[in-house]
Design an enzyme around this catalytic site. Structure first.
Site, PDB file in Angstrom:
ATOM      1  N   GLU A  85       6.909  -6.867   3.942  1.00 41.80           N
ATOM      2  CA  GLU A  85       6.669  -7.617   2.513  1.00 41.80           C
ATOM      3  C   GLU A  85       7.919  -7.968   1.699  1.00 41.80           C
ATOM      4  OE1 GLU A  85       3.478  -5.830   0.378  1.00 41.80           O
ATOM      5  OE2 GLU A  85       4.155  -6.620  -1.557  1.00 41.80           O
ATOM      6  N   LYS A 279      -1.054   1.329  -4.169  1.00 43.80           N
ATOM      7  CA  LYS A 279      -0.523   0.727  -2.922  1.00 43.80           C
ATOM      8  C   LYS A 279       0.839   0.284  -3.327  1.00 43.80           C
ATOM      9  CE  LYS A 279       0.168  -3.338  -0.660  1.00 43.80           C
ATOM     10  NZ  LYS A 279       1.197  -4.204  -0.655  1.00 43.80           N
ATOM     11  N   ASP A 295       4.839   9.368  10.426  1.00 40.93           N
ATOM     12  CA  ASP A 295       3.342   8.954  10.554  1.00 40.93           C
ATOM     13  C   ASP A 295       2.922   8.372   9.118  1.00 40.93           C
ATOM     14  OD1 ASP A 295       0.775   8.594  10.915  1.00 40.93           O
ATOM     15  OD2 ASP A 295       0.204  10.334  12.018  1.00 40.93           O
ATOM     16  N   HIS A 392       8.551 -12.820  -6.902  1.00 42.55           N
ATOM     17  CA  HIS A 392       7.779 -12.758  -5.700  1.00 42.55           C
ATOM     18  C   HIS A 392       8.192 -14.195  -4.990  1.00 42.55           C
ATOM     19  CE1 HIS A 392       5.396  -9.988  -3.460  1.00 42.55           C
ATOM     20  NE2 HIS A 392       4.551 -10.993  -3.034  1.00 42.55           N
TER      21      HIS A 392
HETATM   22  C1  MEV Z   1       2.192  -5.536  -4.281  1.00 46.64           C
HETATM   23  O1  MEV Z   1       2.439  -5.274  -2.817  1.00 46.64           O
HETATM   24  C2  MEV Z   1       2.112  -4.426  -4.990  1.00 46.64           C
HETATM   25  C3  MEV Z   1       1.837  -4.527  -6.584  1.00 46.64           C
HETATM   26  O2  MEV Z   1       0.554  -5.122  -6.524  1.00 46.64           O
HETATM   27  C4  MEV Z   1       1.629  -3.132  -6.873  1.00 46.64           C
HETATM   28  C5  MEV Z   1       1.405  -3.146  -8.469  1.00 46.64           C
HETATM   29  O3  MEV Z   1       0.207  -4.017  -8.881  1.00 46.64           O
HETATM   30  O4  MEV Z   1       1.523  -2.071  -9.089  1.00 46.64           O
HETATM   31  C6  MEV Z   1       2.886  -5.356  -7.375  1.00 46.64           C
END
Ligand code: MEV
Length: 447
Positions: A85, A279, A295, A392
């Protein structure tokens, strides 16, 4: 077309590849050559990779990145990260730099205990089972002694064994929970081997003891648990609020701290936000876990279960503002190893560990945890100020430009053009067509 086949695993690597391209692709030769072009030139190295899995026909590449300037417990690391990513490595690196000048990351391992379970059913009195436990434990340990001897020499081994009755599930179900220390290895194979020997030992023990036999003790299965809440690292950063500069300095450090605090509080209370929040943490953790041959599915499964330990899924990270000091921290269970398994076999994992100065498993927990926290910090810092799309989209734009083989000059023009415009593949393509036709006309005029 032959969409299914028997004896596929017996075919040679070339045979498998040929069967696949001929039956699933319009241009078999093209695909065959493309997939073969990803084979390693060094046949020995290729054999090592092929040995990790089954039915391998080629290699699937992911970017291997490094992120410098990680100050963790006073030591500076350059951290390997494997992730597909865009923006993750840039965000991590920027957070690492940010905290490097504010005292760095503090990391402390709170526990290193892993566990496995032997599941069985028993219809007799629980008391009879409990009374037998000390004797049973001696027996299990004795039968597993050959397997555990080596681990004991390395400082690990079986710590203790507990009996648990399953509550709220099927009737008559019990678990013997075996707790382990596995030194610098992740220990999955060791734990599973010991558990299988102990399961067999439990079967035999039950046959030899009347009370257990009468209760029809039946062993069902034995496997490690990926939920390791006591294999835990605590990572934190802190600084006086006055030192918290934020992107573009659009808001005061005080307002930044308040907004950041609120974002964490929301992720504590709202599982929808918590999932995205966590995430982001695993963007960082997984990248290090993968780079070092560990892992990541085990680490993620554990982290998410831990995030829901009080019955609701919540943010893994915490924030406090106290006496003018901003503190951001996280406790994360991380069962990783630095010896054994892929960590020693995968050539890139070996290099990753070398880059980190061949850390112990506990040091790797501290490093991966810090990267997770930094990733979360970077995401929240952007979210509560300028948003994440700005950074981004810049990465997205540069990916599209490289796919469309833009020149240096075209890239520069595109960066200016898209500074305040929405980036999409079509928009970039149209922009490049325009620039290229303009350049052609200018060229023609010059001739
Ligand atoms: C994107 O891979 C991760 C984010 O969405 C995490 C978040 O919103 O805290 C930017």
């Amino acid at each position: 077309m032959q969409k299914s086949i028997s004896g596929f695993s017996k075919l040679s690597k070339r045979g498998k590849l040929r069967w696949m391209v001929e039956n699933f692709f319009k241009d078999p030769e093209l695909v065959m050559n493309e997939l073969k072009s990803y084979w390693l030139r060094d046949e020995e190295q290729q054999k090592i990779l092929d040995g990790f899995s089954e039915n391998t026909i080629s290699n699937y590449h992911l970017p291997f990145s490094v992120s410098p300037n990680w100050l963790i417990n006073g030591t500076t690391y350059c951290v390997p990260m494997v992730i597909e990513e865009s923006s993750v490595v840039a965000a991590a690196s920027s957070a690492a730099k940010y905290w490097q000048s504010r005292g760095g990351f503090k990391a402390e391992v709170l526990g290193i205990e892993k566990l496995g379970q032997i599941h069985f059913t028993f219809e007799g009195r629980e008391e009879d089972l409990r009374n037998k436990l000390p004797d049973l434990e001696t027996s299990l340990r004795k039968d597993a002694a050959e397997l555990t001897a080596n681990m004991e020499k390395r400082g690990g081994g079986v710590q203790r064994i507990e009996l648990k009755k399953l509550v709220g599930g099927p009737q008559h179900c019990y678990t013997l929970v075996v707790f382990f220390h596995t030194a610098d290895s992740m220990g999955a194979n060791f734990i599973n081997s010991v558990l299988e020997v102990m399961a067999e030992s439990l079967r035999t023990y039950a046959e030899d003891h009347q009370e257990l036999q009468k209760g029809n003790l039946t062993v069902l299965m034995a496997i490690l648990s990926n939920l390791t809440p006591d294999c835990l690292v605590r990572v934190s950063v802190e600084a006086p609020i006055s030192q918290l500069a934020c992107p573009g300095n659009q808001i005061s450090p005080d307002e930044f701290a308040q907004r950041f605090y609120l974002a964490v509080a929301i992720a504590k209370a709202d599982p929808y936000r918590a999932t995205t929040h966590n995430k982001g943490i695993f963007n960082g953790v997984d990248a290090v876990v993968i780079a070092t041959g560990n892992d990541f599915r085990a680490v993620e499964a554990c982290g998410h279960a831990y995030a829901a330990r009080d019955g609701q899924y919540r943010s893994l990270s915490n924030c406090s503002i106290d006496g003018g000091v901003f503190r951001f921290w996280m406790d994360l269970p991380l069962a990783v190893g630095t010896v054994g398994g892929l960590t020693t076999l995968h050539p890139m994992a070996r290099r990753s560990l070398e880059l980190l100065d061949n850390p112990s498993a506990t040091s790797l927990m501290q490093i991966a945890g810090s990267v997770g926290l930094a990733q979360n910090f970077a995401a929240l810092r952007s979210l509560v100020t300028i948003g994440i799309q700005q950074g981004h989209m810049r990465m997205h734009l540069s990916n599209i430009l490289s796919r469309l083989e833009a020149t240096e000059k075209e890239i520069k023009e595109a960066l200016v053009h898209f500074a305040d415009r929405a980036v999409s593949h079509t928009a970039v393509q149209e922009f490049l067509q325009l620039v290229r036709s303009r350049t052609k006309i200018e060229g023609d005029l010059r001739v």
